[in-house]
Design a protein around this motif. Structure first.
Motif, PDB file in Angstrom:
ATOM      1  N   CYS A 143     -13.370   3.711   7.850  1.00 33.49           N
ATOM      2  CA  CYS A 143     -12.812   3.816   9.201  1.00 33.49           C
ATOM      3  C   CYS A 143     -11.311   3.539   9.173  1.00 33.49           C
ATOM      4  CB  CYS A 143     -13.495   2.825  10.140  1.00 33.49           C
ATOM      5  SG  CYS A 143     -15.284   3.042  10.244  1.00 33.49           S
ATOM      6  N   LEU A 144     -10.591   4.272   9.971  1.00 30.48           N
ATOM      7  CA  LEU A 144      -9.140   4.106  10.060  1.00 30.48           C
ATOM      8  C   LEU A 144      -8.802   3.076  11.122  1.00 30.48           C
ATOM      9  CD1 LEU A 144      -6.330   5.099   9.151  1.00 30.48           C
ATOM     10  CD2 LEU A 144      -6.449   6.791  11.001  1.00 30.48           C
ATOM     11  N   HIS A 145      -7.998   2.101  10.737  1.00 31.70           N
ATOM     12  CA  HIS A 145      -7.512   1.089  11.680  1.00 31.70           C
ATOM     13  C   HIS A 145      -6.010   1.292  11.887  1.00 31.70           C
ATOM     14  CE1 HIS A 145      -6.672  -2.613  13.738  1.00 31.70           C
ATOM     15  NE2 HIS A 145      -5.863  -3.022  12.773  1.00 31.70           N
ATOM     16  N   ILE A 146      -5.610   1.459  13.152  1.00 34.74           N
ATOM     17  CA  ILE A 146      -4.200   1.596  13.506  1.00 34.74           C
ATOM     18  C   ILE A 146      -3.819   0.353  14.305  1.00 34.74           C
ATOM     19  CG2 ILE A 146      -2.473   3.045  14.632  1.00 34.74           C
ATOM     20  CD1 ILE A 146      -4.487   5.363  14.440  1.00 34.74           C
ATOM     21  N   PRO A 147      -3.072  -0.568  13.730  1.00 36.19           N
ATOM     22  CA  PRO A 147      -2.728  -1.807  14.441  1.00 36.19           C
ATOM     23  C   PRO A 147      -2.033  -1.536  15.774  1.00 36.19           C
ATOM     24  CG  PRO A 147      -2.177  -1.980  12.116  1.00 36.19           C
ATOM     25  CD  PRO A 147      -2.555  -0.552  12.349  1.00 36.19           C
ATOM     26  N   VAL A 148      -2.183  -2.480  16.698  1.00 32.30           N
ATOM     27  CA  VAL A 148      -1.661  -2.319  18.052  1.00 32.30           C
ATOM     28  C   VAL A 148      -0.170  -2.036  18.051  1.00 32.30           C
ATOM     29  CG1 VAL A 148      -1.346  -3.465  20.276  1.00 32.30           C
ATOM     30  CG2 VAL A 148      -3.477  -3.768  19.014  1.00 32.30           C
ATOM     31  N   GLN A 149       0.575  -2.749  17.218  1.00 30.29           N
ATOM     32  CA  GLN A 149       2.026  -2.622  17.221  1.00 30.29           C
ATOM     33  C   GLN A 149       2.533  -1.512  16.297  1.00 30.29           C
ATOM     34  OE1 GLN A 149       3.693  -4.290  19.447  1.00 30.29           O
ATOM     35  NE2 GLN A 149       1.810  -5.362  20.069  1.00 30.29           N
ATOM     36  N   ASP A 150       1.639  -0.831  15.633  1.00 31.87           N
ATOM     37  CA  ASP A 150       2.072   0.226  14.721  1.00 31.87           C
ATOM     38  C   ASP A 150       2.593   1.427  15.510  1.00 31.87           C
ATOM     39  OD1 ASP A 150       2.009   1.507  11.929  1.00 31.87           O
ATOM     40  OD2 ASP A 150       0.897   2.951  13.156  1.00 31.87           O
ATOM     41  N   ARG A 151       3.638   2.065  15.002  1.00 31.51           N
ATOM     42  CA  ARG A 151       4.228   3.214  15.670  1.00 31.51           C
ATOM     43  C   ARG A 151       4.328   4.413  14.724  1.00 31.51           C
ATOM     44  NH1 ARG A 151       2.670   0.632  19.062  1.00 31.51           N
ATOM     45  NH2 ARG A 151       3.763  -0.328  20.837  1.00 31.51           N
ATOM     46  N   THR A 152       3.342   4.537  13.870  1.00 31.81           N
ATOM     47  CA  THR A 152       3.274   5.723  13.022  1.00 31.81           C
ATOM     48  C   THR A 152       3.094   6.960  13.890  1.00 31.81           C
ATOM     49  OG1 THR A 152       2.273   4.438  11.245  1.00 31.81           O
ATOM     50  CG2 THR A 152       2.078   6.826  11.096  1.00 31.81           C
ATOM     51  N   THR A 153       3.853   7.992  13.618  1.00 34.03           N
ATOM     52  CA  THR A 153       3.795   9.213  14.418  1.00 34.03           C
ATOM     53  C   THR A 153       2.515   9.989  14.135  1.00 34.03           C
ATOM     54  OG1 THR A 153       4.920  10.539  12.733  1.00 34.03           O
ATOM     55  CG2 THR A 153       6.303   9.384  14.361  1.00 34.03           C
ATOM     56  N   PHE A 154       2.236  10.947  15.002  1.00 36.69           N
ATOM     57  CA  PHE A 154       1.074  11.809  14.788  1.00 36.69           C
ATOM     58  C   PHE A 154       1.182  12.516  13.451  1.00 36.69           C
ATOM     59  CE2 PHE A 154      -0.772  16.114  15.205  1.00 36.69           C
ATOM     60  CZ  PHE A 154      -2.102  15.751  15.319  1.00 36.69           C
ATOM     61  N   GLN A 155       2.353  13.016  13.129  1.00 34.95           N
ATOM     62  CA  GLN A 155       2.550  13.696  11.852  1.00 34.95           C
ATOM     63  C   GLN A 155       2.273  12.739  10.696  1.00 34.95           C
ATOM     64  OE1 GLN A 155       3.261  16.880  11.600  1.00 34.95           O
ATOM     65  NE2 GLN A 155       3.730  17.113   9.411  1.00 34.95           N
ATOM     66  N   GLY A 156       2.721  11.485  10.841  1.00 34.56           N
ATOM     67  CA  GLY A 156       2.483  10.515   9.792  1.00 34.56           C
ATOM     68  C   GLY A 156       1.004  10.218   9.602  1.00 34.56           C
ATOM     69  N   LEU A 157       0.258  10.118  10.706  1.00 35.27           N
ATOM     70  CA  LEU A 157      -1.178   9.878  10.605  1.00 35.27           C
ATOM     71  C   LEU A 157      -1.884  11.056   9.949  1.00 35.27           C
ATOM     72  CD1 LEU A 157      -1.838   8.257  14.101  1.00 35.27           C
ATOM     73  CD2 LEU A 157      -1.860   7.097  11.876  1.00 35.27           C
TER      74      LEU A 157
END
Length: 683
Positions: A143-157
Motif C-alpha cells: 500500500c502507498l502511504h502519502i504523508p499529510v505534509q508531503d507535497r509530491t506532485t501528481f507527476q512525481g507520484l
C-alpha cells in the motif's frame, strides 16, 4: 535478510525506490526515518528477493491485530485508529510503500501477483483495511502511504509508482501487476497504464477521480480558501464524505437495537481523524492535484490497454461515479464495470462489498499473462458460498428439492450416499429450462457432501458484451465464483487431469432454451464427445436426471415465437455476436444450434424439484477398450439412456409425492418446524 517484524521498537517504512525496498541512505545522509506504527509490517533490505511481511510480536498487538486474530473483519473504528496513529507522526514525506500487518499471516497461493494499492484523497494507504486478509491469500499486497505534509506532485507520484511497476515486471515477467486505485489513486493507475502499454497491468478503479470536473469537489475547490481551518470540515461535501453511508460501514458498534445516539457518538473519532489527516492546506493541495490528474488522464485514455475493472458506487456523495463508469467503459478498450447501487464514496469501508469477490467474479484474477480458468481458480470463501445459497434461497424454498442417488448395488436412496467421493468424476445430465437446476444442484451437493462441482458453461457467461445485455453487469459473477469455466476441450482436459468433479450438459443451450412441447427431451450430439476424454483419466461417469420445471412455470414465448416479432433479428445478432454460435461446428441440424435467446415464462403455483443420480459408471481400467470408436459410442448411448431413464423414473414417482405442491409443504412445516425435512415418495 528476513523481513523485520513490527514491534514496539521503532522501525522504518520503505521510502521511495524500486522493488519496494527501504532506502539505504548514503554515508552522512541525514534523511529522517519515521517510526513504524505497530499495525504495519516493514520490508527487509534484501536485494535478492521481494520483501515479505511477517506477523507482529505479541508485544505489538493492537485493536486491529486483535480483530484479525478473532476472525472478524476490521471496520471504520480500526481504520480511524490506525489512520490517526500514522497521521499524527510528524512526517513530511516522501511517499513510501508498506505491507499491512493484516496481509502478513496465512498462506498465499503459489505465484501470487503483486497488488499495489493507491489511496484516495486521504493518502493514508489503509483504504483496504477490511480486505487485507482476503486479498493476502491472492496477492502480494503493498500500500502507498502519502504523508499529510508531503507535497509530491501528481507527476512525481506517477513516476514513483511507475518505477515500482517496472521493478515488479523485471522480478516476475510472467505475472501481471495489479493497481487498485481509489479516487485520485485511480488517476495514478490510469496514468501509469497509459505510459507503460507494454507492461501487463490489471487496473481496479474504485470511484475514479477522472470525473472531477463534473463533481461537487469542483465547486468546493473554488471557495475553500475563504473557509478558515478547521471549519472546512463542516462543508456539506466533506460531511457527506464522512457520514453519507456511515450506517453501511462496519464500525462494529452499530449492532441491532443500538440507539442512533450511540452511532452518532461513534462519528466523533472520525471527525477528529479528519482534522489530523485533512488539514485545509493539504486539502487545497490535493484538490489541485486531482484537477491536474483528471485532465492529464482524460487526455490519455486512448493509450490505456490494460485490463480494467471499474467499481462504481450509485450513491457516491462526492463524484458522479455511476455515469463515469459507463463513460470509461466506452473509452477504454478492455474494461468491465461493476455497479453498487446503494454504496457511497467510501465503498471499500462499507459492509456488503468484497473487493476480492469482485475481482474473481469479473474473471480478472490471473497469475500469468493468459487467464487460466482452471489453475487460476480459487474456491469460494464461506461468505461467497453463503451468498450463493442466498441467491437461490427463494427458489429452494418454493421447490424444496428432493435429491436421490443410486448405490453401487443399484438401490435408490434419498440423499447423496451413492455419489463417488474421489475424483475425477463427470456428472452428465439433462439441462432444465433456463438452467433452473444449477443453483440447487451445485450448492446442494456442496453443502451435503463437500463435493465442489465445476461446470462447463456456455461462453456467453464469460463474454464482456454479454454483461451489457443483463440488468446487472455482475449477473454472471456468481457462476464464475462457484467454478464455472467456458466449455472447451482444453478446460475439460485440465479439470479431469486435476481429478475435479465436472458437470457437463451435452444438450447445451439448445436443451436449456428448448421450445414448447420439448420438456425433458435430450438434444445430445451423435458423436461420443465426452467418453474418450473421461476414460483417458479413468473418470467415473454419473448420469443424472432432474424434473420439475413444468411444475413452476409455463413457456409463453419460445424462439419460434420470437423470430416472428419485428426487428428480432437485430436483437439476435447482438446477443450472439463475437462467434458465440460456433460451439459445435462438426454437428448438424438442431444440435449445432447453440444460440442464446430470451424466453418469456408464466409462473405457476410452485411444485417441487426432483434430482436423481444414477448408478456410477466406471471407466478406470477401460482406457484401451474405449479408444475404439464403436465401444466408446456404445457407452455414450448407454449414458444417454440412463439419463432418460432417470427422467422417466422421476416423472412417474413424483405422482406419488403427497408434498409435490407447495401448500402441503407449508402445512407440514407449520406443524413440524421450518427446519424439518419434508417427506416425499418412497424410492
Amino acid at each position: 535478510m528476513a523481513a523485520a517484524a513490527a514491534t514496539a521498537t521503532p522501525s522504518a517504512i520503505a521510502p521511495p525506490g524500486p522493488r519496494l525496498l527501504p532506502h539505504r541512505a548514503s554515508p552522512g545522509s541525514r534523511r529522517r526515518v519515521t517510526p513504524l506504527p505497530r499495525w504495519v509490517a516493514s520490508a527487509s533490505a534484501s536485494k535478492s528477493r521481494a520483501p515479505r511481511p511477517r506477523p507482529a510480536s505479541p508485544a505489538a498487538s493492537s485493536s486491529m491485530h486483535a480483530t484479525i486474530k478473532s476472525g472478524s473483519r476490521p471496520g471504520v473504528r480500526e481504520y480511524v485508529e490506525a489512520a490517526q496513529e500514522m497521521a499524527r507522526r510528524p512526517d513530511g514525506g516522501p511517499p513510501r510503500w508498506f505491507a499491512p500487518l493484516g496481509c502478513a499471516g496465512g498462506e498465499r497461493v503459489p505465484g501470487a501477483p503483486t497488488l499495489l494499492y493507491l489511496p484516495g484523497i486521504d493518502g493514508v494507504g489503509l483504504g483496504l483495511i477490511r480486505h487485507h486478509e482476503r486479498l493476502a491469500k491472492m496477492f502480494d499486497v503493498w500500500c502507498l502511504h502519502i504523508p499529510v505534509q508531503d507535497r509530491t506532485t501528481f507527476q512525481g507520484l506517477v513516476e514513483y509508482v511507475e518505477r515500482t511497476v517496472k521493478s515488479e515486471r523485471s522480478r516476475a515477467p510472467d505475472r501481471p501487476v495489479y493497481l487498485v486505485g481509489e479516487s485520485i489513486g485511480a488517476c495514478i493507475a490510469l496514468a501509469v497504464a497509459a505510459r507503460n502499454r507494454d507492461v501487463d497491468l490489471v487496473l481496479v478503479l474504485v470511484n475514479p477521480g477522472t470525473s472531477f470536473h463534473r463533481s461537487q469537489l469542483q465547486s468546493l475547490s473554488a471557495f475553500l480558501d475563504l473557509v478558515p481551518d478547521p471549519f472546512h470540515l463542516s462543508t456539506p461535501q466533506f460531511l457527506n464524505f464522512l457520514t453519507g453511508n456511515f450506517m453501511k460501514m462496519s464500525p462494529r458498534f452499530d449492532e441491532a437495537g443500538q440507539a442512533l445516539s450511540e452511532v452518532t457518538t461513534g462519528l466523533l473519532p472520525s471527525l477528529m481523524y479528519l482534522t489530523d489527516i485533512l488539514p485545509k492546506e493539504s486539502i487545497v493541495w490535493k484538490l489541485k492535484m486531482l484537477r491536474t490528474a483528471a485532465s492529464y488522464v482524460n487526455s490519455r485514455l486512448h493509450a490505456v490497454k490494460a485490463q480494467t475493472l471499474v467499481v462504481a458506487s450509485g450513491n457516491d456523495e462526492l463524484l458522479p461515479s455511476r455515469d463515469e463508469a459507463e463513460r470509461l467503459r466506452a473509452k477504454l478498450k478492455n474494461c468491465r464495470i461493476r455497479h453498487f447501487r446503494d454504496n457511497g464514496h467510501k465503498i471499500l469501508l462499507e459492509d456488503g462489498f468484497d473487493l476480492a469477490t469482485s475481482i474473481k467474479g469479473s474473471t480478472y484474477y490471473r497469475r500469468s499473462r493468459q487467464p487460466d480458468f482452471v489453475s487460476d481458480y480459487l474456491p469460494p470463501t464461506p461468505d461467497e458460498l453463503e451468498k450463493a445459497i442466498d441467491h437461490d434461497r427463494l427458489l429452494n424454498f418454493a421447490t424444496d428439492p428432493v435429491m436421490l442417488s443410486t448405490l453401487t448395488d443399484g438401490r435408490i436412496v434419498r440423499g447423496l450416499a451413492g455419489l463417488p467421493r474421489e475424483g475425477p468424476v463427470l456428472f452428465v445430465g439433462y439441462h432444465m429450462l433456463m438452467g433452473f437446476e444449477l443453483g440447487p444442484l451445485v450448492t446442494g451437493v456442496l453443502k451435503s457432501t463437500g463435493i465442489h462441482i465445476r461446470g462447463l458453461a456456455h461462453p456467453f457467461l464469460f463474454n464482456e458484451s454479454s454483461e451489457q445485455l443483463m440488468p446487472d453487469t455482475s449477473y454472471f459473477d456468481l457462476p464464475r465464483i462457484m467454478g464455472a469455466v467456458p466449455v472447451t476441450g482444453v478446460n475439460f482436459y485440465k479439470l479431469l487431469s486435476e481429478k475435479q468433479f465436472v458437470l457437463l450438459f451435452p444438450g447445451g443451450a439448445r436443451e436449456a432454451l428448448h421450445r414448447k412441447g420439448e420438456e425433458y427431451k435430450l438434444f445430445w450430439p451423435e458423436q461420443s464427445e465426452f467418453v474418450r476424454m473421461a476414460s483417458r483419466f479413468g473418470a467415473t461417469i454419473v448420469p443424472f436426471g432432474v424434473v420439475g420445471e413444468d411444475d413452476i412455470c409455463d413457456l409463453l414465448l419460445d424462439y419460434n415465437d420470437l423470430v416472428k416479432l419485428p426487428f428480432y433479428d437485430t436483437i439476435d445478432k447482438k446477443i450472439n455476436e463475437g462467434g458465440l454460435r460456433k460451439l459445435r461446428t462438426d454437428s448438424t441440424g438442431e444440435i449445432k444450434n447453440q444460440d442464446m435467446h430470451p424466453v418469456v415464462l408464466t409462473p405457476k403455483v410452485p411444485g417441487r424439484f426432483y434430482f436423481i443420480f444414477g448408478k456410477p459408471i466406471e471407466t478406470r481400467g477401460r482406457e484401451k477398450e474405449l479408444r475404439d470408436k464403436e465401444k466408446a459410442q456404445h457407452l455414450y448411448l448407454h449414458v444417454k439412456s440412463e439419463v432418460e431413464s432417470c427422467i422417466k423414473y422421476l416423472k412417474e414417482k413424483r405422482e406419488e409425492d403427497p408434498y409435490r405442491s407447495i401448500l402441503p409443504r407449508l402445512l407440514y412445516q407449520a406443524t413440524h418446524g421450518s427446519d424439518a425435512e419434508i417427506p416425499t415418495f418412497e424410492p
